[in-house]
Scaffold this active site. Structure first.
Site, PDB file in Angstrom:
ATOM      1  N   ASN A   1       2.938   4.037   7.686  1.00  0.00           N
ATOM      2  CA  ASN A   1       2.335   2.880   7.009  1.00  0.00           C
ATOM      3  C   ASN A   1       3.062   1.570   7.299  1.00  0.00           C
ATOM      4  OD1 ASN A   1       1.009   1.450   4.527  1.00  0.00           O
ATOM      5  ND2 ASN A   1       3.210   1.358   4.138  1.00  0.00           N
TER       6      ASN A   1
ATOM      7  N   ILE B   1      -6.678  -6.401   2.507  1.00  0.00           N
ATOM      8  CA  ILE B   1      -6.212  -5.790   1.259  1.00  0.00           C
ATOM      9  C   ILE B   1      -5.183  -6.737   0.623  1.00  0.00           C
ATOM     10  CG2 ILE B   1      -5.196  -3.722   0.210  1.00  0.00           C
ATOM     11  CD1 ILE B   1      -7.782  -3.135   1.843  1.00  0.00           C
TER      12      ILE B   1
ATOM     13  N   TYR C   1      -1.008  -8.169  17.069  1.00  0.00           N
ATOM     14  CA  TYR C   1      -1.331  -7.254  15.958  1.00  0.00           C
ATOM     15  C   TYR C   1      -2.513  -6.369  16.333  1.00  0.00           C
ATOM     16  CZ  TYR C   1      -2.287  -5.758  11.126  1.00  0.00           C
ATOM     17  OH  TYR C   1      -2.497  -5.012   9.985  1.00  0.00           O
TER      18      TYR C   1
ATOM     19  N   LYS D   1      -2.468  -2.283  16.698  1.00  0.00           N
ATOM     20  CA  LYS D   1      -3.298  -1.412  15.850  1.00  0.00           C
ATOM     21  C   LYS D   1      -4.304  -0.621  16.698  1.00  0.00           C
ATOM     22  CE  LYS D   1      -1.394  -2.306  11.881  1.00  0.00           C
ATOM     23  NZ  LYS D   1      -0.648  -1.252  11.170  1.00  0.00           N
TER      24      LYS D   1
ATOM     25  N   VAL E   1      11.740   1.779  11.220  1.00  0.00           N
ATOM     26  CA  VAL E   1      10.844   2.602  12.052  1.00  0.00           C
ATOM     27  C   VAL E   1      11.008   2.360  13.548  1.00  0.00           C
ATOM     28  CG1 VAL E   1       9.090   2.881  10.249  1.00  0.00           C
ATOM     29  CG2 VAL E   1       8.881   0.972  11.880  1.00  0.00           C
TER      30      VAL E   1
ATOM     31  N   THR F   1      -0.709 -10.189   2.872  1.00  0.00           N
ATOM     32  CA  THR F   1      -1.853 -11.100   3.011  1.00  0.00           C
ATOM     33  C   THR F   1      -1.817 -12.292   2.040  1.00  0.00           C
ATOM     34  OG1 THR F   1      -3.057  -9.560   1.600  1.00  0.00           O
ATOM     35  CG2 THR F   1      -3.495  -9.443   3.961  1.00  0.00           C
TER      36      THR F   1
ATOM     37  N   MET G   1       0.824  -1.216   0.000  1.00  0.00           N
ATOM     38  CA  MET G   1       0.000   0.000   0.000  1.00  0.00           C
ATOM     39  C   MET G   1       0.855   1.261   0.000  1.00  0.00           C
ATOM     40  SD  MET G   1      -3.187  -0.679   2.446  1.00  0.00           S
ATOM     41  CE  MET G   1      -2.896  -2.072   3.474  1.00  0.00           C
TER      42      MET G   1
ATOM     43  N   THR H   1      -2.041  -7.639  -0.683  1.00  0.00           N
ATOM     44  CA  THR H   1      -0.636  -7.203  -0.764  1.00  0.00           C
ATOM     45  C   THR H   1       0.239  -8.397  -0.372  1.00  0.00           C
ATOM     46  OG1 THR H   1      -0.395  -6.566   1.551  1.00  0.00           O
ATOM     47  CG2 THR H   1      -1.262  -4.871   0.057  1.00  0.00           C
TER      48      THR H   1
HETATM   49  P1  NAP Z   1       3.511  -4.849   3.129  1.00  0.00           P
HETATM   50  O1  NAP Z   1       3.326  -5.057   1.668  1.00  0.00           O
HETATM   51  O2  NAP Z   1       4.168  -5.934   3.926  1.00  0.00           O
HETATM   52  O3  NAP Z   1       4.280  -3.464   3.332  1.00  0.00           O
HETATM   53  C1  NAP Z   1       4.723  -3.054   4.586  1.00  0.00           C
HETATM   54  C2  NAP Z   1       6.117  -2.554   4.425  1.00  0.00           C
HETATM   55  O4  NAP Z   1       6.613  -2.129   5.701  1.00  0.00           O
HETATM   56  C3  NAP Z   1       7.067  -3.647   3.927  1.00  0.00           C
HETATM   57  O5  NAP Z   1       7.911  -3.156   2.918  1.00  0.00           O
HETATM   58  C4  NAP Z   1       7.803  -4.000   5.194  1.00  0.00           C
HETATM   59  O6  NAP Z   1       9.044  -4.637   5.014  1.00  0.00           O
HETATM   60  C5  NAP Z   1       7.940  -2.639   5.815  1.00  0.00           C
HETATM   61  N1  NAP Z   1       8.467  -2.710   7.162  1.00  0.00           N
HETATM   62  C6  NAP Z   1       8.345  -3.710   8.064  1.00  0.00           C
HETATM   63  N2  NAP Z   1       9.060  -3.446   9.159  1.00  0.00           N
HETATM   64  C7  NAP Z   1       9.642  -2.234   8.965  1.00  0.00           C
HETATM   65  C8  NAP Z   1      10.506  -1.432   9.736  1.00  0.00           C
HETATM   66  N3  NAP Z   1      10.957  -1.828  10.938  1.00  0.00           N
HETATM   67  N4  NAP Z   1      10.905  -0.246   9.231  1.00  0.00           N
HETATM   68  C9  NAP Z   1      10.492   0.153   8.008  1.00  0.00           C
HETATM   69  N5  NAP Z   1       9.707  -0.579   7.216  1.00  0.00           N
HETATM   70  C10 NAP Z   1       9.271  -1.763   7.697  1.00  0.00           C
HETATM   71  O7  NAP Z   1       2.129  -4.576   3.851  1.00  0.00           O
HETATM   72  P2  NAP Z   1       0.810  -3.743   3.444  1.00  0.00           P
HETATM   73  O8  NAP Z   1      -0.285  -4.719   3.305  1.00  0.00           O
HETATM   74  O9  NAP Z   1       1.092  -2.780   2.377  1.00  0.00           O
HETATM   75  O10 NAP Z   1       0.569  -2.988   4.832  1.00  0.00           O
HETATM   76  C11 NAP Z   1       0.758  -1.600   5.021  1.00  0.00           C
HETATM   77  C12 NAP Z   1       0.119  -1.207   6.345  1.00  0.00           C
HETATM   78  O11 NAP Z   1      -1.281  -1.478   6.289  1.00  0.00           O
HETATM   79  C13 NAP Z   1       0.638  -1.973   7.547  1.00  0.00           C
HETATM   80  O12 NAP Z   1       0.739  -1.121   8.668  1.00  0.00           O
HETATM   81  C14 NAP Z   1      -0.438  -3.020   7.797  1.00  0.00           C
HETATM   82  O13 NAP Z   1      -0.478  -3.464   9.133  1.00  0.00           O
HETATM   83  C15 NAP Z   1      -1.665  -2.229   7.409  1.00  0.00           C
HETATM   84  N6  NAP Z   1      -2.823  -3.046   7.049  1.00  0.00           N
HETATM   85  C16 NAP Z   1      -2.711  -3.979   6.054  1.00  0.00           C
HETATM   86  C17 NAP Z   1      -3.842  -4.726   5.719  1.00  0.00           C
HETATM   87  C18 NAP Z   1      -3.819  -5.768   4.621  1.00  0.00           C
HETATM   88  O14 NAP Z   1      -4.790  -6.534   4.525  1.00  0.00           O
HETATM   89  N7  NAP Z   1      -2.795  -5.835   3.785  1.00  0.00           N
HETATM   90  C19 NAP Z   1      -5.042  -4.521   6.407  1.00  0.00           C
HETATM   91  C20 NAP Z   1      -5.097  -3.572   7.403  1.00  0.00           C
HETATM   92  C21 NAP Z   1      -3.980  -2.834   7.715  1.00  0.00           C
HETATM   93  P3  NAP Z   1       9.165  -6.247   5.362  1.00  0.00           P
HETATM   94  O15 NAP Z   1       8.517  -6.954   4.239  1.00  0.00           O
HETATM   95  O16 NAP Z   1      10.623  -6.500   5.460  1.00  0.00           O
HETATM   96  O17 NAP Z   1       8.453  -6.521   6.652  1.00  0.00           O
END
Ligand code: NAP
Length: 250
Positions: free
Chosen positions: A89, A187, A154, A158, A63, A192, A17, A189
């Site tokens: 994010n 979502i 988690y 959140k 982060v 998931t 995202m 990505t």
């Molecule tokens: P994603 O594709 O895994 O992207 C998250 C990014 O954050 C990844 O590149 C990840 O790297 C990076 N990250 C992890 N630890 C980090 C750190 N210590 N410092 C900097 N970057 C770091 O996930 P996404 O689905 O886009 O999620 C984005 C946000 O939306 C998250 O906060 C997630 O909890 C939230 N969210 C997602 C969903 C869903 O269904 N996808 C639903 C609700 C909320 P790594 O791969 O190395 O961990």
């Protein structure tokens, strides 16, 4: 253009995202810094966005580290002169329930998902004050609104983001700094696809949980984040934007 003259920093922007939000922000006139621990993916995303005619730089950002946030904010200001928008994010997802959650796993999830948001906010606010205001968008989840099976750490992380956002909103409203949380449903990505969307059966089960009958796409969330980042939401602070296909309306 909805983000003309804005400078935005997006954590976890290398993929998922965050990367989609970075591209959308640039399309809408913003200059964008993406910060992530994934350096190769971050550089690729940076190159793709710049090829599209935008202005984007990648910085390595962990982060969980205060020094890393200080460097990322300093790099943003050094390159683009100011900071108007922070999207917190970056996050990780873990499915374990209470009894399956080790102390290490709890600490890891809280460090990235909750402490990461705190540190980013702490180091963005002084620059936003200098810029005369700003917008902080914190990516929580439907898991920050409701209980459910599994994902104990988690959900706790959140939920912390949800109320930390309101604390920020109240404490810095007088500085013209707004803070809002976003609560996505499932979502599609890299977060998931290995679990909630691992095969067709899992995908159908996940889709069926959402009254709109599908899981979300990163763009569904990015448009909400764009609204909160822009001046269109100038009277919106301390609020929760739920983007979940009706999941939590039931
Ligand atoms: P994603 O594709 O895994 O992207 C998250 C990014 O954050 C990844 O590149 C990840 O790297 C990076 N990250 C992890 N630890 C980090 C750190 N210590 N410092 C900097 N970057 C770091 O996930 P996404 O689905 O886009 O999620 C984005 C946000 O939306 C998250 O906060 C997630 O909890 C939230 N969210 C997602 C969903 C869903 O269904 N996808 C639903 C609700 C909320 P790594 O791969 O190395 O961990």
């Amino acid at each position: 253009m909805r983000l003309e003259n804005k400078v935005a920093l997006i954590s976890g922007g290398a993929r998922g995202m965050g990367a989609v939000e970075a591209q959308l922000f640039v399309n809408e006139g913003a200059k964008v810094v993406i910060g992530d621990i994934l350096e190769d993916e971050g550089r690729r995303t940076e190159a793709q966005i710049n090829e599209s005619g935008g202005e984007c730089i990648f910085v390595r950002l962990d982060v969980t580290s205060e020094a890393s946030w200080q460097q990322a904010v300093a790099a943003t200001v050094a390159r683009f002169g100011k900071l108007d928008v922070l999207v917190n994010n970056a996050g990780i997802f873990r499915t374990e329930g209470v009894l399956e959650t080790s102390e290490e796993l709890w600490d890891q999830v809280m460090e990235i998902n909750a402490k990461g948001v705190f540190l980013g906010t702490k180091h963005a606010i002084p620059e936003m004050r200098k810029a005369g205001g700003g917008s902080i968008v914190n990516i929580s989840s439907v898991a920050g609104l409701t209980g459910g099976p599994g994902s104990a750490a988690y959900r706790a992380s959140k939920g912390a983001v949800r109320l930390f956002t309101k604390a920020t909103a109240i404490q810095y409203a007088a500085d013209g700094i707004r803070a809002n949380s976003v609560h996505p449903g499932i979502i599609e990505t890299d977060m998931t696809t290995p679990n909630l969307l691992v095969d067709e059966t899992a995908r159908q089960r996940s889709a069926a949980r959402h009254p709109l009958g599908r899981v979300g796409q990163p763009q569904d969330v990015a448009y909400g984040v764009l609204y909160l980042a822009s001046d269109e939401s100038s009277f919106v602070t301390g609020s929760e934007l739920v983007i979940d296909g009706g999941l939590t309306a039931q």
